[in-house]
Scaffold this active site. Structure first.
Site, PDB file in Angstrom:
ATOM      1  N   ASN A  92       0.881  -1.183  -0.066  1.00 47.98           N
ATOM      2  CA  ASN A  92       0.102   0.050   0.163  1.00 47.98           C
ATOM      3  C   ASN A  92       0.813   1.156  -0.184  1.00 47.98           C
ATOM      4  OD1 ASN A  92      -2.937  -0.969   0.474  1.00 47.98           O
ATOM      5  ND2 ASN A  92      -1.685  -2.296   1.761  1.00 47.98           N
ATOM      6  N   GLU A  93       1.254   1.775  -1.189  1.00 45.46           N
ATOM      7  CA  GLU A  93       2.219   2.721  -1.326  1.00 45.46           C
ATOM      8  C   GLU A  93       1.394   4.188  -1.034  1.00 45.46           C
ATOM      9  OE1 GLU A  93       5.007   1.890  -1.779  1.00 45.46           O
ATOM     10  OE2 GLU A  93       5.303   0.816  -3.396  1.00 45.46           O
TER      11      GLU A  93
END
Ligand code: GLP
Length: 634
Positions: free
Chosen positions: A160-161
């Protein structure tokens, strides 16, 4: 702390437990897992674990394997992994499925059908469904009891950037360029790193009943502090864990080092003003106020929560001069000590002279990258210098480079009618063709790649005025596993180091790896050194041996941490850069195999210049560049 009272006001919104070592933190988390699994096993119920990949959880998995061998059964355990590279099949050597098999599943009694990793091969138009199925399977299993997390330098959890919201669910994502650069070492080049991945969402992770986030090494320090102290935001997805009722960060001291209570303790509570703390605070104050040390005023101190320092230690005038002098005394052009000079205020002692100086380079390049200027000086100043390359560095040699060498050997062998040589080279060529882009190197290939790096180290040393006869290549066995993250120190590593130490009997040792990710090559090399030094306890030479730490490729000590600062003239910096250029196979690699910007040939000079500028800004002499060292006292 005043009167030993732990009275800090912590800014951490998430419980952050700091451990002296990663292993101690892993024991704590393994205990929590063991308790739950045992309890559920006894009740005939399943335990559902969310698992992570990367270097960080490897030691935890090794501990779980030990516990399984000691009787803990995983037959009722169901696992769901956080993520998988999109486009990689489960048997791709760099897939997270393969990683989990290698690091955990193949060594415990878990049932294969109970292990789940997102499907990296789901067709584009079926990805959405595949992700919903993954979530459904988690729900069906009863939801995650415990989720284990690492953290990426972008602040990502899973994949989850930045930009991922707290509601996000399992989905296909695009990887951040920093994340891809960090993975470049595993894939032997950033261009080979997949661009997409499937990851559980932040919301999926937050659904777990209990969360442990693990982080080791100074490279994670900044992102850990931001995750637990800054307001939750999409720019650091891990910060959304602040909203979870049962989440604990378990970190080692290096990863904790940017927490306000450790980095700027005077901002959050009373402080014991030791000399070290005073220096740290005064240098910080000067940098923050953009002033040279000698121009700080009483107001600067009082306005920045340091009034008690003034009360305890006198006026700004006294403090400024003291810290100015301390910083001034770190500077020396004589890293081996200056003969015939008063050494009362010099970082290194003048006798013995010349010194037996031992430079330990965890991989070829660390030495020249971090201390090329000092190497040049030690050689010029006629010390008895030995540079020991601890590992062969073969993992970082691209196949294209080894193929060039193989072709050279074949051509030469054919011209000279050297049948044996041609036969060997052809055999290695076949091994190279057979292994494919990401397969493991055969021992012949590793040997050849290691020899290529030896050649580079020799030509780099020659440029710095060091005779190649002064170089040692230890090829420590822990490194020779054919793949990163499998490293484990054995007695053979320690024995090789003990032999080297007892033979050289050094007066000074330069080393790196302290505070690095414990599974990294520099950290393991440093661990080998520490064990070897303990094994040498009582040896005569050890009574008079000083250890200097260089920080590692791509990073430098902060000014207040440096005990020795060695200036480099423009010409010396030039030599150093030319020395670095000799490591041709490393052009597209992260230097030293550490996680940092690839293609950073100029990073060394930029860092050394930045250090010189920082000294200059504090009001000290203006140099072209500076290399910094910290004295290590075990
Ligand atoms: C990858 C993984 C993350 C992991 C991160 C950190 O991006 N998807 O789950 O936390 O790497 O890796 P390492 O533990 O090697 O520092």
């Amino acid at each position: 702390m005043k009167n030993g009272a732990p009275s800090y006001t912590q800014r951490e919104v998430i419980t952050t437990q700091i451990y002296p070592s990663a292993d101690q933190a892993c024991t704590y988390v393994a205990d929590a897992i063991t308790d739950l699994v045992s309890e559920r096993n006894a009740a005939g119920q399943p335990t559902v674990l969310g698992l992570a990949t990367g270097s960080t959880p490897v030691r935890l998995y090794r501990e779980l394997i030990r516990r399984c061998q000691a009787g803990l059964s995983f037959q009722r355990v169901i696992t769901f992994n956080l993520d998988e590279y999109y486009g990689l099949s489960g048997d791709h050597p760099e897939s997270y499925r393969r990683f989990m098999q290698d690091q955990l599943f193949d060594h415990i009694d878990i049932l294969p059908e109970n292990t789940h990793v997102p499907d990296g091969l789901a067709a584009k138009d079926e990805v959405f469904e595949s992700c919903s199925d993954y979530e459904a399977a988690m729900r069906e299993a009863g939801g995650l009891d415990i989720q284990i997390l690492g953290i990426g330098r972008t602040g990502h959890i899973g994949f989850n950037e930045p930009g991922s919201g707290p509601e996000s669910r399992t989905r296909l994502v695009t990887l951040d360029s920093l994340t891809r650069r960090d993975a470049a070492r595993d894939f032997l080049g950033e261009e080979n790193v997949p661009r997409h991945a499937i990851t559980m969402g932040v919301g999926t992770i937050l659904d777990a009943r209990q969360i442990f986030l693990l982080a080791w090494g100074e490279a994670k320090a900044r992102v850990i502090a931001e995750s637990v102290e800054a307001p939750p935001s999409e720019s650091i997805p891990a910060s959304f864990l602040q909203g979870h009722p049962n989440c604990v960060f378990c970190v080692d001291e290096a990863a904790a080092s940017h927490l306000t209570r450790l980095r700027y303790p005077w901002l959050v509570g009373p402080v014991d003003w030791t000399e070290t703390m005073t220096r740290k605070a005064v240098v910080w104050l000067a940098q923050k106020s953009n002033k040279p040390l000698l121009r700080l005023t009483d107001e600067d101190y009082t306005e920045n929560a340091m009034a008690d320092l003034l009360t305890e230690k006198g006026s700004a005038y006294d403090l400024n001069i003291r810290i100015f002098n301390t910083t001034q005394h770190t500077i020396t052009g004589w890293p081996g000590g200056k003969p015939d000079a008063d050494d009362s205020y010099r970082p290194e002692r003048r006798i013995p002279f010349p010194k037996r100086s031992l430079v330990l380079s965890s991989e070829p390049t660390d030495d020249v990258f971090c201390m090329g200027g000092v190497l040049h000086r030690l050689a010029n100043q006629k010390h008895q210098l030995t540079v020991a390359y601890l590992t062969s560095g073969n993992l970082a040699v691209p196949d294209t480079d080894v193929r060039r060498s193989i072709e050279l050997i074949i051509e030469l062998g054919e011209r000279l009618d050297d049948v044996a040589e041609v036969h060997f080279a052809r055999k290695v060529e076949q091994q190279l063709d057979a292994k494919g882009q990401f397969g493991e190197d055969s021992s012949d290939l590793r040997r050849l790649k290691g020899l290529i790096r030896r050649g580079e180290a020799r030509s780099s040393a020659r440029l710095l005025g060091i005779d190649p006869a002064q170089l040692r290549f230890l090829d420590l066995p822990f490194y020779e596993t054919g793949r990163y993250r499998r490293f484990q120190i054995t007695k053979a590593d320690v024995a090789a180091m003990v032999t080297l130490l007892n033979e050289i009997r050094p007066h000074q040792i330069f080393a790196t790896g302290h505070g690095h990710d414990p599974l990294s090559v520099p950290a393991l090399s440093f661990e080998v050194l520490q064990i070897a030094l303990r094994a040498c306890a009582g040896a005569d030479w050890l009574k008079d041996c000083w250890i200097w730490l260089y920080r590692g490729p791509g990073v430098e000590w902060e000014i207040h941490e440096m005990d020795m600062a060695v200036p480099l003239s423009p010409d010396e910096l030039d030599f150093k850069i030319k020395g670095i250029y000799q490591h041709q196979t490393q052009r597209s690699q992260s230097p030293g195999g550490s996680k940092q910007d690839a293609n950073s040939w100029n990073l060394a000079s930029a860092l050394n210049r930045a250090t010189a500028q920082a000294y200059d800004a504090l009001g000290l002499a203006e140099y072209e560049a500076i290399e910094g060292f910290k004295r290590f006292r075990s």
